[in-house]
Design an enzyme around this catalytic site. Sequence first.
Site, PDB file in Angstrom:
ATOM      1  N   LYS A   8       0.823  -1.212   0.000  1.00  0.00           N
ATOM      2  CA  LYS A   8       0.000   0.000   0.000  1.00  0.00           C
ATOM      3  C   LYS A   8       0.857   1.262   0.000  1.00  0.00           C
ATOM      4  O   LYS A   8       0.393   2.327  -0.398  1.00  0.00           O
ATOM      5  CB  LYS A   8      -0.968  -0.044   1.155  1.00  0.00           C
ATOM      6  CG  LYS A   8      -1.914  -1.240   0.990  1.00  0.00           C
ATOM      7  CD  LYS A   8      -3.205  -1.133   1.678  1.00  0.00           C
ATOM      8  CE  LYS A   8      -4.194  -2.196   1.235  1.00  0.00           C
ATOM      9  NZ  LYS A   8      -3.659  -3.577   1.231  1.00  0.00           N
TER      10      LYS A   8
HETATM   11  C1  LIG Z   1      -4.232  -4.655   0.463  1.00  0.00           C
HETATM   12  C2  LIG Z   1      -3.414  -5.874   0.305  1.00  0.00           C
HETATM   13  C3  LIG Z   1      -3.697  -6.829  -0.696  1.00  0.00           C
HETATM   14  C4  LIG Z   1      -4.898  -6.733  -1.625  1.00  0.00           C
HETATM   15  O1  LIG Z   1      -4.776  -5.681  -2.525  1.00  0.00           O
HETATM   16  P1  LIG Z   1      -6.087  -5.178  -3.326  1.00  0.00           P
HETATM   17  O2  LIG Z   1      -5.654  -3.961  -4.068  1.00  0.00           O
HETATM   18  O3  LIG Z   1      -7.091  -4.846  -2.247  1.00  0.00           O
HETATM   19  O4  LIG Z   1      -6.529  -6.272  -4.190  1.00  0.00           O
HETATM   20  C5  LIG Z   1      -2.852  -7.915  -0.815  1.00  0.00           C
HETATM   21  N1  LIG Z   1      -1.796  -8.085   0.014  1.00  0.00           N
HETATM   22  C6  LIG Z   1      -1.503  -7.189   0.990  1.00  0.00           C
HETATM   23  C7  LIG Z   1      -0.335  -7.448   1.883  1.00  0.00           C
HETATM   24  C8  LIG Z   1      -2.290  -6.053   1.170  1.00  0.00           C
HETATM   25  O5  LIG Z   1      -1.994  -5.182   2.155  1.00  0.00           O
END
Ligand SMILES: *Cc1c(COP(=O)(O)O)cnc(C)c1O
Length: 495
Positions: A113
């Site tokens: 993120k």
């Molecule tokens: C948020 C997240 C995801 C999923 O990503 P999306 O964009 O919601 O599909 C996968 N792995 C981790 C570690 C995350 O923090």
Amino acid sequence: MYYKSTRDASIKKSAAEAIACGLSADGGLFVPEYIPCLPDGALDKLCKMGYVERAVYVMSLYLEDYSAAELTAFASAAYGPRGFDTPAAAPAKKLDANTHFLELWHGPTCAFKDMALQMLPHLLTAALKKTGEKRAVCILVATSGDTGKAALEGFCDVPGTRIIVFYPENGVSDIQKLQMTSQKGDNVLVSAVKGNFDDAQTGVKKIFSDKEFAARLSERGFFLSSANSINWGRLLPQIVYYISAYCDMINDGTVVSGAPVNFCVPTGNFGDILAGYYAKKMGLPIKTLICASNRNDVLTDFIRTGEYNRNRPFHTTISPSMDILISSNLERLLFDLSGGSDAEVAEYMTKLAAEGRYNVSKRIFDAVQSEFYGGCCSDEETKAVIRETFEKFGYLIDTHTAVAYKVLASYRAETGDAAPSVVVSTASPYKFCDSVLDALGDKSGAAGIGLIEQLEKVSGVPAPKPLKALKDASVRFNRSVPKDGMRGVVDDFLK
Ligand SMILES: *Cc1c(COP(=O)(O)O)cnc(C)c1O
């Protein structure tokens, strides 16, 4: 280029307006009027660039109202050495002849993120200036762990912004909790909520829809906004790393320019993999986008049957960031695959809200089938993959990444496709120490922050600095409020 809403294509906004609004007034999501193509020779040029330059190149194709100088300043600040521990920012590491891991966790909070949330505050504050907004923005976040900390780091001490994060008192790991409660910055506030994640989320939504409260805050010079993944400013930075990974694979000799590759993405809200879909539409040679889920397999079923049905049990798994039953960014895909039919998308979303399910048209289903492969795996399989990957390659992966690697194996077995494939690695294994140690079979009674040192001992892989530093972190925020006390927290902070 303008942006339109997935539920009312007659709405037209500039990029800055779309980023400043977040969500369209009709409840739809903003999408660009068309997906720009990578110009001829672009990949060869991009191959010679570093990550910051790649980001500027790709983002400027979508952001006509931002100058190259602005985007360069933003990308340098976002992906520079202050936050990222490698100049490559998002390196694609080669594991074997046809498998790469795209490591998206070299940022300040050690999860993917950061790739978007380090950039969003710059895009958003510039958007507010461009649209003539005089008030300061206050970002409200309800988090189940990763998003809250990444948003805090992104908005920390950004002028003209405040950020408040609510987390469920007993719903996050010790490491995640300490990451948030020790957050630095003069414009940040963190509070626990006595309840679960849904309570925190519902509380935040209630505050957002409270018109009388909004008017009061406005008099004080503030307005509320969100940093969740429906904002175009969060999606766009994610397109960059797909293109960047492909360039890395050309540079290390895995592919010649133009040869197809697959990407396998651990998916929750469908934001990350949607960015991959846009990269493909821009002309990146992607063959199949592999959508990996844990036991919450609503997307696997959707890709295989054309029916989206959230009426099913919710499972708590060891890959918690994918424990999601409503993938909000899927709406943007449906809009694109329907040929831009706002009425069709609005109908699906109305059905989803009313019945929790919808069936897509044959046109959309055929397109989904040709672009995507969907697969899922259990916690036991996830752990087995972590153990096997470490034993075979000495490479340590987190639980989300392991889900993707497992589903890639299923895809290969089922289709016989031997094209080079990239596993999108979304978190440092040190973010999920507990489950990773479990997988390696060596917890030895360690707990809380002690798990970090235990995993270092067992694996010999050094932990990322920001997580190691938690040992000496001091807690700044130890407040916990009842559900109905959340508004008061916001009220007090925005005085
Ligand atoms: C948020 C997240 C995801 C999923 O990503 P999306 O964009 O919601 O599909 C996968 N792995 C981790 C570690 C995350 O923090």
